[in-house]
Scaffold this active site. Sequence first.
Site, PDB file in Angstrom:
ATOM      1  N   HIS A  49      42.778  34.215  47.071  1.00 39.29           N
ATOM      2  CA  HIS A  49      43.386  35.420  47.649  1.00 39.29           C
ATOM      3  C   HIS A  49      42.496  36.632  47.400  1.00 39.29           C
ATOM      4  O   HIS A  49      42.928  37.657  46.868  1.00 39.29           O
ATOM      5  CB  HIS A  49      44.810  35.634  47.117  1.00 39.29           C
ATOM      6  N   TYR A 319      43.757  32.462  35.146  1.00 32.99           N
ATOM      7  CA  TYR A 319      43.835  33.785  35.771  1.00 32.99           C
ATOM      8  C   TYR A 319      43.195  34.814  34.835  1.00 32.99           C
ATOM      9  O   TYR A 319      42.476  35.715  35.264  1.00 32.99           O
ATOM     10  CB  TYR A 319      45.296  34.182  36.044  1.00 32.99           C
TER      11      TYR A 319
END
Length: 328
Positions: A49, A319
């Site tokens: 993304h 992440y």
Amino acid sequence: MQPRAVALAITACALLATPGQAADPPSPEAVVDAFEAVLGPIRTHRPSHAKGTCAAGHFVATPEGTRLSVAPTFSGQRVPAIIRFAVGGGNPNAPDTARLTRGLSIRFETPAGDIWDMANISVPIFGSPTPQALVEGLLVRRPDPATGQPDQARVNAFVAANPATTYQGRWLAQNNPPASWATTPYWGVNAFRFRGQDGEVRHARWVFEPRAGTLRLTEEQMRTMPADFLADELRRRVAAAPVEFDMVLQFPGPGDDLTNPTVAWPDDRPRAVVGRLAVTEVAPGPGGACDPISFMTLDQAPGVEFSDDPTLHARTAPYAVSLSRRLQ
Ligand code: HEM
């Protein structure tokens, strides 16, 4: 060989040495290395993304949400939110018409300072049943230095051995991309455990349903719309009125898999509307409050706790590693 390449080779060997057997979950570094093996070094944008726009707003739980979760986000008070809308994949210049997921990432921060991060997608299922399959699927798509292309025979062999990695692509082929970031549902995909006011713990998955309804691009629009229209379209909408989503929990029925995010639960399962997200501001251009953070997929225990889904447990640390490489 560079140290990173050595680490990558060791990881790949470990994954490929025991076909058909459950390998240990990859380390957070190995996950991000696998993204970098395909995309190159990630220093300026997210590996997944990559293209996105910052926004802000707030969330208010319904009485049913307050009943179903003791987490601070579900208190029923207004909870400020940092929001990021995105286009899937690792290309920060991906066209807004691409057959890729769209993302809705949210950081809830209560006035008392409780933070809860989540990253949702516009498809009800994920592209890998396990973290091992995610990493292996990335590594087989590494470009061959001689050709600049992945070895198609290896990709085909991987896909044949891991059919669940094709389900998300099939969904995307059957459902055109949304016409607006405001006109698609966004699913959390992984199951969580919700601890209610009654002390009971209930498994659930969530979806953010657009109050504007679901509207997709036509085939004609997919050919003719400009590469960058989503951000301005959202700015125009929010300037006129807040863009709202209902957060809806879906509860599993008998036999529904709690740990495999490549399989959606049937639509007829019981549901509960637990809150409403309002998007009230959109950043005027690139950058903004969402840029220097990662939406790390956290629990908010007690109240919203991780299920046993291994892909859920494999999210938070990579992440963070990805963010730290971006901030280097
Ligand atoms: C093994 C499982 C997974 C791994 C290892 C993984 C890995 C990652 C990584 C490394 C990033 C970049 C984070 C950053 O740099 O800030 C990312 C972003 C993202 N992932 Fe995942 N992911 C996984 C599962 C999922 C699932 C199941 C979903 C669907 C709900 C998802 C949706 C997203 C979204 C929307 C973003 C962009 C977040 C943003 O806007 O900053 N991921 N993922």
